[in-house]
Structures are given as C-alpha cells and as structure tokens.
Design a protein around this motif. Sequence first.
Motif, PDB file in Angstrom:
ATOM      1  N   ALA A  42       0.918  -1.088   0.103  1.00  0.00           N
ATOM      2  CA  ALA A  42      -0.289   0.089  -0.094  1.00  0.00           C
ATOM      3  C   ALA A  42       0.879   1.216   0.012  1.00  0.00           C
ATOM      4  O   ALA A  42       0.243   2.376  -0.098  1.00  0.00           O
ATOM      5  CB  ALA A  42      -0.833   0.031   1.250  1.00  0.00           C
ATOM      6  N   ILE A  43       2.092   1.025   0.068  1.00  0.00           N
ATOM      7  CA  ILE A  43       3.102   2.201   0.291  1.00  0.00           C
ATOM      8  C   ILE A  43       3.660   2.664  -1.246  1.00  0.00           C
ATOM      9  O   ILE A  43       3.956   1.761  -2.006  1.00  0.00           O
ATOM     10  CB  ILE A  43       4.068   1.914   1.213  1.00  0.00           C
ATOM     11  CG1 ILE A  43       3.681   1.651   2.659  1.00  0.00           C
ATOM     12  CG2 ILE A  43       5.191   3.065   1.420  1.00  0.00           C
ATOM     13  CD1 ILE A  43       2.767   2.811   3.294  1.00  0.00           C
ATOM     14  N   SER A  44       3.601   3.898  -1.324  1.00  0.00           N
ATOM     15  CA  SER A  44       3.973   4.314  -2.636  1.00  0.00           C
ATOM     16  C   SER A  44       5.463   5.159  -2.518  1.00  0.00           C
ATOM     17  O   SER A  44       6.021   5.167  -3.703  1.00  0.00           O
ATOM     18  CB  SER A  44       3.290   5.547  -3.462  1.00  0.00           C
ATOM     19  OG  SER A  44       2.981   6.543  -2.491  1.00  0.00           O
ATOM     20  N   LEU A  45       5.986   5.279  -1.425  1.00  0.00           N
ATOM     21  CA  LEU A  45       7.361   5.751  -1.294  1.00  0.00           C
ATOM     22  C   LEU A  45       7.880   5.357  -0.018  1.00  0.00           C
ATOM     23  O   LEU A  45       7.163   5.681   1.003  1.00  0.00           O
ATOM     24  CB  LEU A  45       7.368   7.257  -1.346  1.00  0.00           C
ATOM     25  CG  LEU A  45       8.623   7.961  -1.217  1.00  0.00           C
ATOM     26  CD1 LEU A  45       9.695   7.789  -2.493  1.00  0.00           C
ATOM     27  CD2 LEU A  45       8.610   9.589  -1.340  1.00  0.00           C
ATOM     28  N   PHE A  46       9.085   4.821   0.223  1.00  0.00           N
ATOM     29  CA  PHE A  46       9.820   4.619   1.344  1.00  0.00           C
ATOM     30  C   PHE A  46      10.635   5.457   1.635  1.00  0.00           C
ATOM     31  O   PHE A  46      11.453   5.982   0.733  1.00  0.00           O
ATOM     32  CB  PHE A  46      10.418   3.190   1.306  1.00  0.00           C
ATOM     33  CG  PHE A  46       9.492   1.879   1.126  1.00  0.00           C
ATOM     34  CD1 PHE A  46       8.411   1.697   1.967  1.00  0.00           C
ATOM     35  CD2 PHE A  46       9.794   0.997   0.032  1.00  0.00           C
ATOM     36  CE1 PHE A  46       7.659   0.634   1.762  1.00  0.00           C
ATOM     37  CE2 PHE A  46       8.913  -0.242  -0.205  1.00  0.00           C
ATOM     38  CZ  PHE A  46       7.840  -0.282   0.717  1.00  0.00           C
ATOM     39  N   LEU A  47      10.914   5.951   2.897  1.00  0.00           N
ATOM     40  CA  LEU A  47      11.911   6.810   3.566  1.00  0.00           C
ATOM     41  C   LEU A  47      12.658   6.251   4.461  1.00  0.00           C
ATOM     42  O   LEU A  47      12.119   5.666   5.487  1.00  0.00           O
ATOM     43  CB  LEU A  47      11.099   8.166   4.122  1.00  0.00           C
ATOM     44  CG  LEU A  47       9.927   8.814   3.106  1.00  0.00           C
ATOM     45  CD1 LEU A  47       9.418   9.842   4.112  1.00  0.00           C
ATOM     46  CD2 LEU A  47      10.623   9.485   1.974  1.00  0.00           C
ATOM     47  N   TYR A  48      13.930   6.134   4.242  1.00  0.00           N
ATOM     48  CA  TYR A  48      14.854   5.143   5.026  1.00  0.00           C
ATOM     49  C   TYR A  48      16.139   6.245   5.580  1.00  0.00           C
ATOM     50  O   TYR A  48      16.503   6.963   4.710  1.00  0.00           O
ATOM     51  CB  TYR A  48      15.698   4.345   4.161  1.00  0.00           C
ATOM     52  CG  TYR A  48      14.618   3.014   3.795  1.00  0.00           C
ATOM     53  CD1 TYR A  48      13.831   2.202   4.826  1.00  0.00           C
ATOM     54  CD2 TYR A  48      14.437   2.691   2.457  1.00  0.00           C
ATOM     55  CE1 TYR A  48      12.890   1.178   4.527  1.00  0.00           C
ATOM     56  CE2 TYR A  48      13.736   1.527   2.224  1.00  0.00           C
ATOM     57  CZ  TYR A  48      13.014   0.886   3.110  1.00  0.00           C
ATOM     58  OH  TYR A  48      12.235  -0.186   2.680  1.00  0.00           O
ATOM     59  N   GLY A  49      16.460   5.966   6.717  1.00  0.00           N
ATOM     60  CA  GLY A  49      17.535   6.446   7.399  1.00  0.00           C
ATOM     61  C   GLY A  49      18.608   5.532   6.786  1.00  0.00           C
ATOM     62  O   GLY A  49      18.552   4.301   6.172  1.00  0.00           O
ATOM     63  N   ARG A  50      19.871   6.006   6.992  1.00  0.00           N
ATOM     64  CA  ARG A  50      21.078   5.139   6.445  1.00  0.00           C
ATOM     65  C   ARG A  50      21.020   3.688   7.113  1.00  0.00           C
ATOM     66  O   ARG A  50      21.314   2.744   6.252  1.00  0.00           O
ATOM     67  CB  ARG A  50      22.403   5.684   7.119  1.00  0.00           C
ATOM     68  CG  ARG A  50      23.634   4.908   6.630  1.00  0.00           C
ATOM     69  CD  ARG A  50      24.758   5.510   6.997  1.00  0.00           C
ATOM     70  NE  ARG A  50      24.733   5.662   8.642  1.00  0.00           N
ATOM     71  CZ  ARG A  50      25.104   4.526   9.359  1.00  0.00           C
ATOM     72  NH1 ARG A  50      25.354   3.403   9.105  1.00  0.00           N
ATOM     73  NH2 ARG A  50      25.193   4.745  10.743  1.00  0.00           N
ATOM     74  N   ARG A  51      20.671   3.477   8.516  1.00  0.00           N
ATOM     75  CA  ARG A  51      21.024   2.188   9.073  1.00  0.00           C
ATOM     76  C   ARG A  51      19.842   1.101   8.493  1.00  0.00           C
ATOM     77  O   ARG A  51      20.317   0.106   7.911  1.00  0.00           O
ATOM     78  CB  ARG A  51      21.210   2.103  10.505  1.00  0.00           C
ATOM     79  CG  ARG A  51      22.317   2.851  11.015  1.00  0.00           C
ATOM     80  CD  ARG A  51      22.453   2.926  12.712  1.00  0.00           C
ATOM     81  NE  ARG A  51      22.116   1.924  13.169  1.00  0.00           N
ATOM     82  CZ  ARG A  51      21.798   1.736  14.644  1.00  0.00           C
ATOM     83  NH1 ARG A  51      22.138   2.985  15.077  1.00  0.00           N
ATOM     84  NH2 ARG A  51      21.638   0.677  15.176  1.00  0.00           N
ATOM     85  N   LEU A  52      18.780   1.739   8.622  1.00  0.00           N
ATOM     86  CA  LEU A  52      17.698   0.715   7.914  1.00  0.00           C
ATOM     87  C   LEU A  52      17.914   0.504   6.547  1.00  0.00           C
ATOM     88  O   LEU A  52      17.635  -0.750   6.013  1.00  0.00           O
ATOM     89  CB  LEU A  52      16.266   1.276   8.258  1.00  0.00           C
ATOM     90  CG  LEU A  52      15.133   0.409   7.869  1.00  0.00           C
ATOM     91  CD1 LEU A  52      15.258  -0.926   8.552  1.00  0.00           C
ATOM     92  CD2 LEU A  52      13.760   1.031   8.095  1.00  0.00           C
ATOM     93  N   TRP A  53      18.299   1.412   5.581  1.00  0.00           N
ATOM     94  CA  TRP A  53      18.491   1.364   4.348  1.00  0.00           C
ATOM     95  C   TRP A  53      19.687   0.096   4.202  1.00  0.00           C
ATOM     96  O   TRP A  53      19.373  -0.629   3.253  1.00  0.00           O
ATOM     97  CB  TRP A  53      19.245   2.438   3.680  1.00  0.00           C
ATOM     98  CG  TRP A  53      19.744   2.463   2.110  1.00  0.00           C
ATOM     99  CD1 TRP A  53      21.259   2.526   1.803  1.00  0.00           C
ATOM    100  CD2 TRP A  53      19.063   2.010   1.033  1.00  0.00           C
ATOM    101  NE1 TRP A  53      21.166   2.096   0.683  1.00  0.00           N
ATOM    102  CE2 TRP A  53      19.950   1.730   0.172  1.00  0.00           C
ATOM    103  CE3 TRP A  53      17.527   1.834   0.726  1.00  0.00           C
ATOM    104  CZ2 TRP A  53      19.626   1.579  -1.224  1.00  0.00           C
ATOM    105  CZ3 TRP A  53      17.336   1.450  -0.612  1.00  0.00           C
ATOM    106  CH2 TRP A  53      18.721   1.127  -1.663  1.00  0.00           C
ATOM    107  N   GLU A  54      20.860   0.260   4.758  1.00  0.00           N
ATOM    108  CA  GLU A  54      21.878  -0.721   4.655  1.00  0.00           C
ATOM    109  C   GLU A  54      21.440  -1.880   5.259  1.00  0.00           C
ATOM    110  O   GLU A  54      21.776  -3.018   4.527  1.00  0.00           O
ATOM    111  CB  GLU A  54      22.877  -0.353   5.559  1.00  0.00           C
ATOM    112  CG  GLU A  54      23.766   0.907   5.178  1.00  0.00           C
ATOM    113  CD  GLU A  54      24.914   1.310   6.104  1.00  0.00           C
ATOM    114  OE1 GLU A  54      24.903   1.105   7.246  1.00  0.00           O
ATOM    115  OE2 GLU A  54      25.759   2.220   5.445  1.00  0.00           O
ATOM    116  N   THR A  55      20.446  -2.202   6.154  1.00  0.00           N
ATOM    117  CA  THR A  55      19.779  -3.532   6.397  1.00  0.00           C
ATOM    118  C   THR A  55      19.052  -3.945   5.312  1.00  0.00           C
ATOM    119  O   THR A  55      19.107  -5.051   4.967  1.00  0.00           O
ATOM    120  CB  THR A  55      19.008  -3.417   7.850  1.00  0.00           C
ATOM    121  OG1 THR A  55      19.935  -3.068   8.832  1.00  0.00           O
ATOM    122  CG2 THR A  55      18.304  -4.696   8.174  1.00  0.00           C
ATOM    123  N   MET A  56      18.146  -3.226   4.876  1.00  0.00           N
ATOM    124  CA  MET A  56      17.022  -3.598   3.867  1.00  0.00           C
ATOM    125  C   MET A  56      17.755  -4.074   2.506  1.00  0.00           C
ATOM    126  O   MET A  56      17.508  -5.090   1.867  1.00  0.00           O
ATOM    127  CB  MET A  56      15.868  -2.595   3.588  1.00  0.00           C
ATOM    128  CG  MET A  56      15.149  -2.326   4.830  1.00  0.00           C
ATOM    129  SD  MET A  56      14.145  -3.627   5.365  1.00  0.00           S
ATOM    130  CE  MET A  56      12.893  -3.761   4.154  1.00  0.00           C
TER     131      MET A  56
END
Length: 187
Positions: A42-56
């Motif tokens: 249902a999400i059209s845009l994910f907003l990530y901080g650096r640490r979660l981005w690196e994990t994902m």
Amino acid sequence: MRRLCYGMNLSVDGYIAAPGDDLGWSAPSDELFEWWLDEERAISLFLYGRRLWETMSAYWPTGDQQPGATPAQIEFARNWRDTPKVVFSSTVDEVDWNAHLVAGDAVAEIARLRSGDGGPMRVGGAALAGAAMRAGLIDEYAIVTHPVLVGGGAPFFHPLDGWANLDLVETRTFPGGVTLARYETRR
C-alpha cells in the motif's frame, strides 16, 4: 497531501533492535509477514535512514532468490525493489534499487514530499522517524509488539518537544503473542 506512516516491530520495552543491532527476537510468523507485505504493497514511497537502508538493501534486492523463500518473501522482495525509495544520509555516497539519496535537511524534504500528491509514504529507521515525529509529520503509527524485553538498543520512540495525541484505530493479535496497535495522530 500524502499520509506519512511509521511502523516497525518492537519489544515490549520499546526497542526496534536489541544491543548490537540484534533483531533475532523479531522474526515474524507467516501471518505477521503476510500482514507486513500487505502494508508495504500500500506504500508508494519508502523513506529510509542510513542504517535501515543498509539493512534492507543488504537482503531484499535478492530476497526472492534465497533458498526456501516463501511466496510472501518473493513478493515482498519484488515489491521492495519496485517501490521508489528516498534514503537520507550524509555518509552514503550512492544508492541503488530504485532509490534517491538526500544528504540535506531530512525534515524539510519529508515535509515537502508529504505536502505533495501521491500515495502513502512509510518512514523507516528510528532516528529519521524521531525527527519526523518531533516535526509533527507522522500521521499513523503501526506498533507491532513482540512479547520480549531486550533491555536496551535502538528505541522506537525518541523524545518529543510536547504531546502528540493519538486515536486507536485498530488492534490485532498474531501468533506467538505479537500484537498490533495502530494509531492515527489527532490533528
């Protein structure tokens, strides 16, 4: 105006990761994973901080190719790759997987994105979400609580400058005693 959602798995004592970034306590049941998949679709845009981005980005680009991947995990990986993402970091040089890097004022950019047209956005990463919370930008909280106390780590909530009144709009129980409480910000 777009809706901004913040939701993660957390321990009863309010942490999204135990000390040492240990997430072993938060492995989802099949039912909970399916629920997260529906949420992410249902999400059209994910907003990530650096640490979660690196994990994902360390797992989900090829999550559908992992041995034993379930149909839900395959769909989650495909959805993750296809959904546009914004990564907020002053230390990352480049991003891929349908992502755009923002090194400047995260709160100003989130406010700009939220004020535009489009579907809902999800902010991920406790520090980035904390900044959005302090700025009053979060419209919905999905708190998925696992029955464990981890004693420290990365908190889901960061200190606020004042109260944020919320309305409970949904509760649900998942296998293993995991509970969902969804709240909307009272404006």
